[in-house]
Scaffold this active site. Structure first.
Site, PDB file in Angstrom:
ATOM      1  N   HIS A  76      11.699   8.899  12.825  1.00  2.76           N
ATOM      2  CA  HIS A  76      10.599   7.914  12.732  1.00  2.76           C
ATOM      3  C   HIS A  76       9.233   8.576  12.993  1.00  2.76           C
ATOM      4  O   HIS A  76       8.547   8.263  13.975  1.00  2.76           O
ATOM      5  CB  HIS A  76      10.835   6.745  13.702  1.00  2.76           C
ATOM      6  CG  HIS A  76      10.082   5.509  13.306  1.00  2.76           C
ATOM      7  ND1 HIS A  76      10.495   4.241  13.621  1.00  2.76           N
ATOM      8  CD2 HIS A  76       8.922   5.347  12.619  1.00  2.76           C
ATOM      9  CE1 HIS A  76       9.627   3.355  13.157  1.00  2.76           C
ATOM     10  NE2 HIS A  76       8.666   4.010  12.542  1.00  2.76           N
ATOM     11  N   THR A 112      11.692   4.597   4.534  1.00  2.00           N
ATOM     12  CA  THR A 112      10.636   4.861   5.527  1.00  2.00           C
ATOM     13  C   THR A 112      10.130   3.536   6.092  1.00  2.00           C
ATOM     14  O   THR A 112       9.086   3.501   6.740  1.00  2.00           O
ATOM     15  CB  THR A 112       9.439   5.610   4.890  1.00  2.00           C
ATOM     16  OG1 THR A 112       9.013   4.855   3.740  1.00  2.00           O
ATOM     17  CG2 THR A 112       9.776   7.017   4.501  1.00  2.00           C
ATOM     18  N   ALA A 113      10.866   2.434   5.815  1.00  5.00           N
ATOM     19  CA  ALA A 113      10.372   1.104   6.216  1.00  5.00           C
ATOM     20  C   ALA A 113      10.902   0.750   7.602  1.00  5.00           C
ATOM     21  O   ALA A 113      10.277   1.102   8.616  1.00  5.00           O
ATOM     22  CB  ALA A 113      10.770   0.083   5.164  1.00  5.00           C
ATOM     23  N   ARG A 114      12.046   0.103   7.641  1.00  9.81           N
ATOM     24  CA  ARG A 114      12.727  -0.177   8.903  1.00  9.81           C
ATOM     25  C   ARG A 114      14.221  -0.047   8.653  1.00  9.81           C
ATOM     26  O   ARG A 114      14.722  -0.481   7.601  1.00  9.81           O
ATOM     27  CB  ARG A 114      12.425  -1.586   9.414  1.00  9.81           C
ATOM     28  CG  ARG A 114      11.058  -1.758  10.037  1.00  9.81           C
ATOM     29  CD  ARG A 114      10.922  -0.995  11.369  1.00  9.81           C
ATOM     30  NE  ARG A 114       9.616  -1.176  11.975  1.00  9.81           N
ATOM     31  CZ  ARG A 114       8.566  -0.361  11.782  1.00  9.81           C
ATOM     32  NH1 ARG A 114       8.695   0.694  11.010  1.00  9.81           N
ATOM     33  NH2 ARG A 114       7.419  -0.594  12.393  1.00  9.81           N
ATOM     34  N   ASP A 166      13.879   7.899   7.584  1.00  8.89           N
ATOM     35  CA  ASP A 166      12.973   8.105   8.725  1.00  8.89           C
ATOM     36  C   ASP A 166      13.209   7.035   9.788  1.00  8.89           C
ATOM     37  O   ASP A 166      12.658   7.113  10.870  1.00  8.89           O
ATOM     38  CB  ASP A 166      11.511   8.039   8.228  1.00  8.89           C
ATOM     39  CG  ASP A 166      10.500   8.412   9.312  1.00  8.89           C
ATOM     40  OD1 ASP A 166      10.783   9.362  10.083  1.00  8.89           O
ATOM     41  OD2 ASP A 166       9.434   7.772   9.388  1.00  8.89           O
ATOM     42  N   GLU A 189      17.283   2.396  16.568  1.00 15.09           N
ATOM     43  CA  GLU A 189      16.605   3.599  17.070  1.00 15.09           C
ATOM     44  C   GLU A 189      16.568   3.560  18.595  1.00 15.09           C
ATOM     45  O   GLU A 189      16.338   2.494  19.154  1.00 15.09           O
ATOM     46  CB  GLU A 189      15.178   3.650  16.512  1.00 15.09           C
ATOM     47  CG  GLU A 189      15.164   3.864  15.028  1.00 15.09           C
ATOM     48  CD  GLU A 189      13.752   3.822  14.431  1.00 15.09           C
ATOM     49  OE1 GLU A 189      12.775   4.002  15.179  1.00 15.09           O
ATOM     50  OE2 GLU A 189      13.658   3.615  13.219  1.00 15.09           O
ATOM     51  N   GLY A 226       0.818  -1.222   0.000  1.00 13.12           N
ATOM     52  CA  GLY A 226       0.000   0.000   0.000  1.00 13.12           C
ATOM     53  C   GLY A 226       0.846   1.265   0.000  1.00 13.12           C
ATOM     54  O   GLY A 226       0.530   2.238  -0.701  1.00 13.12           O
ATOM     55  N   ILE A 227       1.925   1.279   0.776  1.00 16.27           N
ATOM     56  CA  ILE A 227       2.749   2.495   0.870  1.00 16.27           C
ATOM     57  C   ILE A 227       3.484   2.727  -0.456  1.00 16.27           C
ATOM     58  O   ILE A 227       3.498   3.837  -0.990  1.00 16.27           O
ATOM     59  CB  ILE A 227       3.758   2.389   2.044  1.00 16.27           C
ATOM     60  CG1 ILE A 227       3.002   2.258   3.373  1.00 16.27           C
ATOM     61  CG2 ILE A 227       4.693   3.593   2.069  1.00 16.27           C
ATOM     62  CD1 ILE A 227       3.858   1.854   4.560  1.00 16.27           C
TER      63      ILE A 227
END
Ligand SMILES: O=CC(=O)O
Length: 338
Positions: free
Chosen positions: A298, A249-251, A275, A280, A171-172
Site C-alpha cells: 500500500h 491499487t484501489a482497496r 498494492d 491489511e 482521476g486515477i
C-alpha cells in the site's frame, strides 16, 4: 472578551515541512490539539472526559485508525455531541469513515482527490508491467544468487496491443489510461456514469460484464463501499478471458482475495499486481507464497511530492471548514447535505 477560538484535532502525523508550516499557520484561527490516546477505548474515554470539547474540525490520516478505530458509531456520536462538524481525511479512499454515521451526527467528511492521481496511476502501471512480464520471479531468484532461477523464468506478455479494462474511470483511472496508451494498449472502461468524450479521452465505454469478458488486463480504480465490496469474485473471474491479468491499487476488499488466489492457482488469472489487500497488513498466504505475483505494501501515493500535496490539500479543507463552513472536496455522498 473575544470569543474563544475553535479547536482542530490532529489525528495522525503531518510529515512534510511545507505542510507542517501550513498546519501551524492554522493556529491564528484555531487551537491545535492532539489526542493522548493510543487506542479506540482510550480515545473515547478522552473525548468523554472533555479533552476535545470545542473541536470543530479534525485532520485525520489513514494510519490514525490505530488511535480511533473506524470513524463510525460511538466515535461519531461522542465527537458530534462535543461539537465536531468536519472530518478531513487525508486520502482519496475514505472507506475508514462511515458516511451514514457521520451524516447522522451532522459531521461532514472530505477526502483528497486529484493530488493522488498521478502517483497511484504510476503504481498501477508498475504493477501491470510487473504482472504481465512476471518480473517478480526473476527478481526473487537474482536476489537469491540464482541468476535466472533453476527453471527459466516463465515468459511474460507485452502490453503492446492488449486491451486494458479500467473499472472506475475517476482521476486515477483516467491518468492510468493515458500512461497505458504510451505502451500501445487499447483502453476501455466501465464506470457508474458514462463520461464525456473529453474526459474519457476516447476510451470505449462498455458494460461491467463486457469489461470482464473482453479485457486482457483488468485494473480496479474504484472506491470501496457496500456496493463495490467483493465486486470481483468467482463468478466474475469465470467470465474473464483465460490468462487475464488483475491490477488493484484501489482497496483490497473490492476483490474477494480467496477467490483471486483460486483463480491464480487454476491458471485462469495469469498474474496480478496488488498494492492493497482485504485485511491489511495481513496478506493471503496464497499471494505471498506465489513467486509470480507482484505485491506492494500500500504505497501507491508514497512519494515526497504527492504526500506533500495531499497534506496541503487536506489542510486546505480544514481551513475552508473553519473560515467558510464548507469543505473544498466533500465526499460525493454528502454533496447535497444541508
Ligand atoms: O490509499 C490511498 C488513498 O486512499 O489515498
Amino acid at each position: 472578551m473575544s470569543p474563544s477560538k475553535p479547536k482542530v484535532l490532529l489525528l495522525g502525523e503531518i510529515d512534510h515541512e511545507r505542510s507542517k508550516q501550513a498546519f501551524e499557520s492554522l493556529s491564528s484561527i484555531a487551537d491545535l490539539v492532539k489526542p493522548k490516546a493510543t487506542n479506540r477505548e482510550e480515545f473515547l474515554e478522552e473525548a468523554r472526559s472533555g479533552a476535545f470539547d470545542g473541536v470543530k474540525a479534525c485532520y485525520r490520516t489513514f494510519g490514525s485508525i490505530g488511535i480511533t478505530g473506524r470513524i463510525e458509531g460511538e466515535v461519531c456520536k461522542v465527537l458530534g455531541e462535543k461539537g465536531l462538524r468536519f472530518v478531513c481525511h487525508n486520502g482519496a479512499g475514505y472507506d475508514q469513515c462511515n458516511i451514514a454515521d457521520c451524516t447522522a451526527n451532522n459531521i461532514r467528511v472530505s477526502n483528497v482527490p486529484t493530488a493522488v492521481d498521478a502517483a497511484t496511476a504510476d503504481t498501477a502501471i508498475f504493477l501491470m508491467l510487473g504482472a504481465l512480464r512476471s518480473f517478480n520471479y526473476p527478481l526473487l531468484n537474482l536476489r537469491k544468487g540464482d541468476f535466472r532461477g533453476k527453471k527459466p523464468p516463465p515468459l511474460g506478455h507485452d502490453p503492446e496491443g492488449k486491451v486494458l479494462g479500467i473499472l472506475g474511470m475517476g482521476g486515477i483511472g483516467r491518468n492510468m489510461k493515458k500512461k497505458a496508451e504510451a505502451f500501445g494498449m487499447k483502453v476501455q472502461y466501465h464506470n457508474r456514469n458514462l463520461l464525456s468524450e473529453e474526459l474519457s479521452g476516447g476510451a470505449k465505454y462498455v458494460g461491467f460484464e463486457e469489461l470482464l469478458k473482453t479485457s486482457d488486463v483488468l485494473s480496479l480504480n474504484l472506491p470501496l463501499n457496500k456496493s463495490t465490496h467483493h465486486m470481483i469474485s468467482t463468478p466474475q473471474f469465470e467470465m474473464m478471458k483465460d490468462s487475464v491479468v488483475i491490477v488493484n491499487t484501489a482497496r483490497g476488499a473490492v476483490i474477494d482475495e480467496a477467490a483471486l488466489v483460486k483463480a491464480l492457482d487454476s491458471g485462469k488469472v495469469f498474474s496480478c499486481g496488488l498494492d492493497v489487500y482485504e485485511e491489511e497488513p495481513k496478506i493471503h498466504p496464497g499471494l505471498v507464497d506465489n513467486p509470480h505475483v507482484t505485491l506492494l505494501p500500500h504505497v501507491g501515493t508514497w512519494t515526497v511530492e504527492t504526500q506533500t500535496e495531499m497534506e496541503l490539500w487536506n489542510i486546505g479543507n480544514v481551513r475552508a471548514a473553519l473560515e467558510t463552513g464548507k469543505l473544498n472536496s466533500p465526499v460525493p455522498e454528502q454533496k447535497d447535505m444541508k
